[in-house]
Motif scaffolding. Structure first.
Motif, mmCIF file in Angstrom:
data_model
loop_
_atom_site.group_PDB
_atom_site.id
_atom_site.type_symbol
_atom_site.label_atom_id
_atom_site.label_comp_id
_atom_site.label_asym_id
_atom_site.label_seq_id
_atom_site.Cartn_x
_atom_site.Cartn_y
_atom_site.Cartn_z
ATOM 1 N N PHE A 97 -19.570 -14.065 -18.816
ATOM 2 C CA PHE A 97 -19.505 -12.641 -19.184
ATOM 3 C C PHE A 97 -20.923 -12.094 -19.102
ATOM 4 N N THR A 98 -21.227 -11.394 -18.027
ATOM 5 C CA THR A 98 -22.572 -10.881 -17.793
ATOM 6 C C THR A 98 -22.967 -9.888 -18.883
ATOM 7 N N GLU A 99 -24.117 -10.137 -19.458
ATOM 8 C CA GLU A 99 -24.616 -9.290 -20.539
ATOM 9 C C GLU A 99 -24.763 -7.835 -20.071
ATOM 10 N N LEU A 141 -9.851 -17.049 -3.627
ATOM 11 C CA LEU A 141 -9.278 -16.439 -4.829
ATOM 12 C C LEU A 141 -8.005 -17.141 -5.274
ATOM 13 N N SER A 142 -7.277 -17.760 -4.354
ATOM 14 C CA SER A 142 -6.054 -18.467 -4.720
ATOM 15 C C SER A 142 -6.320 -19.643 -5.656
ATOM 16 N N MET A 143 -7.548 -20.081 -5.749
ATOM 17 C CA MET A 143 -7.884 -21.194 -6.642
ATOM 18 C C MET A 143 -8.404 -20.730 -8.003
ATOM 19 N N VAL A 144 -8.446 -19.412 -8.207
ATOM 20 C CA VAL A 144 -8.715 -18.896 -9.550
ATOM 21 C C VAL A 144 -7.411 -19.052 -10.319
ATOM 22 N N HIS A 145 -7.404 -19.959 -11.258
ATOM 23 C CA HIS A 145 -6.175 -20.298 -11.973
ATOM 24 C C HIS A 145 -5.732 -19.184 -12.923
ATOM 25 N N ASP A 146 -6.682 -18.620 -13.647
ATOM 26 C CA ASP A 146 -6.336 -17.564 -14.596
ATOM 27 C C ASP A 146 -7.587 -16.819 -15.024
ATOM 28 N N VAL A 147 -7.378 -15.573 -15.444
ATOM 29 C CA VAL A 147 -8.413 -14.756 -16.059
ATOM 30 C C VAL A 147 -7.779 -14.186 -17.316
ATOM 31 N N GLU A 148 -8.417 -14.420 -18.446
ATOM 32 C CA GLU A 148 -7.882 -13.947 -19.718
ATOM 33 C C GLU A 148 -8.918 -13.088 -20.423
ATOM 34 N N VAL A 149 -8.432 -12.032 -21.069
ATOM 35 C CA VAL A 149 -9.297 -11.133 -21.821
ATOM 36 C C VAL A 149 -8.658 -10.903 -23.184
ATOM 37 N N GLU A 150 -9.485 -10.958 -24.214
ATOM 38 C CA GLU A 150 -9.051 -10.594 -25.561
ATOM 39 C C GLU A 150 -10.009 -9.542 -26.087
ATOM 40 N N VAL A 151 -9.460 -8.553 -26.764
ATOM 41 C CA VAL A 151 -10.277 -7.504 -27.381
ATOM 42 C C VAL A 151 -9.945 -7.473 -28.862
ATOM 43 N N ASP A 152 -10.962 -7.692 -29.675
ATOM 44 C CA ASP A 152 -10.796 -7.703 -31.136
ATOM 45 C C ASP A 152 -9.659 -8.631 -31.553
ATOM 46 N N GLY A 153 -9.606 -9.805 -30.905
ATOM 47 C CA GLY A 153 -8.629 -10.833 -31.259
ATOM 48 C C GLY A 153 -7.254 -10.657 -30.656
ATOM 49 N N ARG A 161 -12.281 -15.277 -20.409
ATOM 50 C CA ARG A 161 -12.088 -16.678 -20.023
ATOM 51 C C ARG A 161 -11.639 -16.709 -18.562
ATOM 52 N N VAL A 162 -12.318 -17.515 -17.749
ATOM 53 C CA VAL A 162 -11.982 -17.659 -16.336
ATOM 54 C C VAL A 162 -11.735 -19.136 -16.062
ATOM 55 N N SER A 163 -10.573 -19.430 -15.463
ATOM 56 C CA SER A 163 -10.198 -20.813 -15.143
ATOM 57 C C SER A 163 -10.050 -20.964 -13.636
ATOM 58 N N ALA A 164 -10.467 -22.113 -13.126
ATOM 59 C CA ALA A 164 -10.380 -22.385 -11.690
ATOM 60 C C ALA A 164 -9.790 -23.765 -11.444
ATOM 61 N N ARG A 165 -9.208 -23.907 -10.253
ATOM 62 C CA ARG A 165 -8.703 -25.203 -9.795
ATOM 63 C C ARG A 165 -9.535 -25.622 -8.588
ATOM 64 N N VAL A 166 -9.778 -26.908 -8.491
ATOM 65 C CA VAL A 166 -10.400 -27.453 -7.281
ATOM 66 C C VAL A 166 -9.603 -28.680 -6.871
ATOM 67 N N ALA A 167 -9.679 -29.008 -5.603
ATOM 68 C CA ALA A 167 -8.809 -30.021 -5.026
ATOM 69 C C ALA A 167 -8.927 -31.392 -5.693
ATOM 70 N N TYR A 168 -10.095 -31.788 -6.115
ATOM 71 C CA TYR A 168 -10.280 -33.157 -6.585
ATOM 72 C C TYR A 168 -10.305 -33.301 -8.110
ATOM 73 N N ILE A 169 -10.014 -32.232 -8.832
ATOM 74 C CA ILE A 169 -9.911 -32.308 -10.294
ATOM 75 C C ILE A 169 -8.467 -31.977 -10.651
ATOM 76 N N PRO A 184 -6.959 -27.578 -14.273
ATOM 77 C CA PRO A 184 -7.891 -26.446 -14.202
ATOM 78 C C PRO A 184 -8.973 -26.577 -15.276
ATOM 79 N N PHE A 185 -10.134 -26.093 -14.975
ATOM 80 C CA PHE A 185 -11.193 -26.051 -15.978
ATOM 81 C C PHE A 185 -11.646 -24.607 -16.116
ATOM 82 N N SER A 186 -12.202 -24.307 -17.270
ATOM 83 C CA SER A 186 -12.535 -22.903 -17.516
ATOM 84 C C SER A 186 -13.864 -22.770 -18.230
ATOM 85 N N GLY A 187 -14.355 -21.561 -18.172
ATOM 86 C CA GLY A 187 -15.509 -21.167 -18.945
ATOM 87 C C GLY A 187 -15.122 -19.926 -19.717
#
Length: 130
Positions: free
Chosen positions: A7-9, A38-50, A108-116, A119-122
């Protein structure tokens, strides 16, 4: 591992089109050390005030807004890549955007890669003032 880039400041802002505030957006970097289609972007999630933003209200661009995609559309987009060095923009469609004042926003951004196998996310949560 890549949480600090998610999340860029100072990038969150309301979005106006035709003199109407249609939502808000923020910039992000990929949670991986290489570019992916872009097809390997597993998910993008946003929460605002919970509160979670509905998936269908999220849009994504990795080319400075020339092409916007829903998360569902991104599942089949193999011809656009999100490169490691490039910031993407996540837009939330919400009439009126964010109300003036302070908000806690989680991205939260999750991605898939062929050898993992999973999905992993940040993710990053920021307190922002609109």
């Amino acid at each position: 591992m890549f949480d600090g880039y998610i999340f860029t400041e100072n990038s969150l802002a309301n979005v106006e089109e035709n003199d109407k505030t249609i939502g808000f957006e923020m910039r992000t970097r990929i949670p991986y050390y290489r570019g992916i289609p872009l097809s390997m972007v597993h998910d993008v999630e946003v929460e605002v005030d919970g509160e979670a933003v509905p998936r269908e209200d999220i849009r994504f661009t990795a080319d400075d807004g020339k092409h916007w995609f829903t998360l569902g559309e991104m599942e089949t987009v193999t011809f656009f890549r999100w490169e490691y060095a490039d910031e993407a923009t996540v837009r939330v469609l919400q009439d009126g955007g964010l109300a003036p004042g302070e908000h806690e926003v989680l991205l939260r951004v999750s991605a898939r890669v062929a050898y993992i196998p999973v999905p992993f996310s940040g993710e990053m949560k920021r307190t922002v003032t609109v």
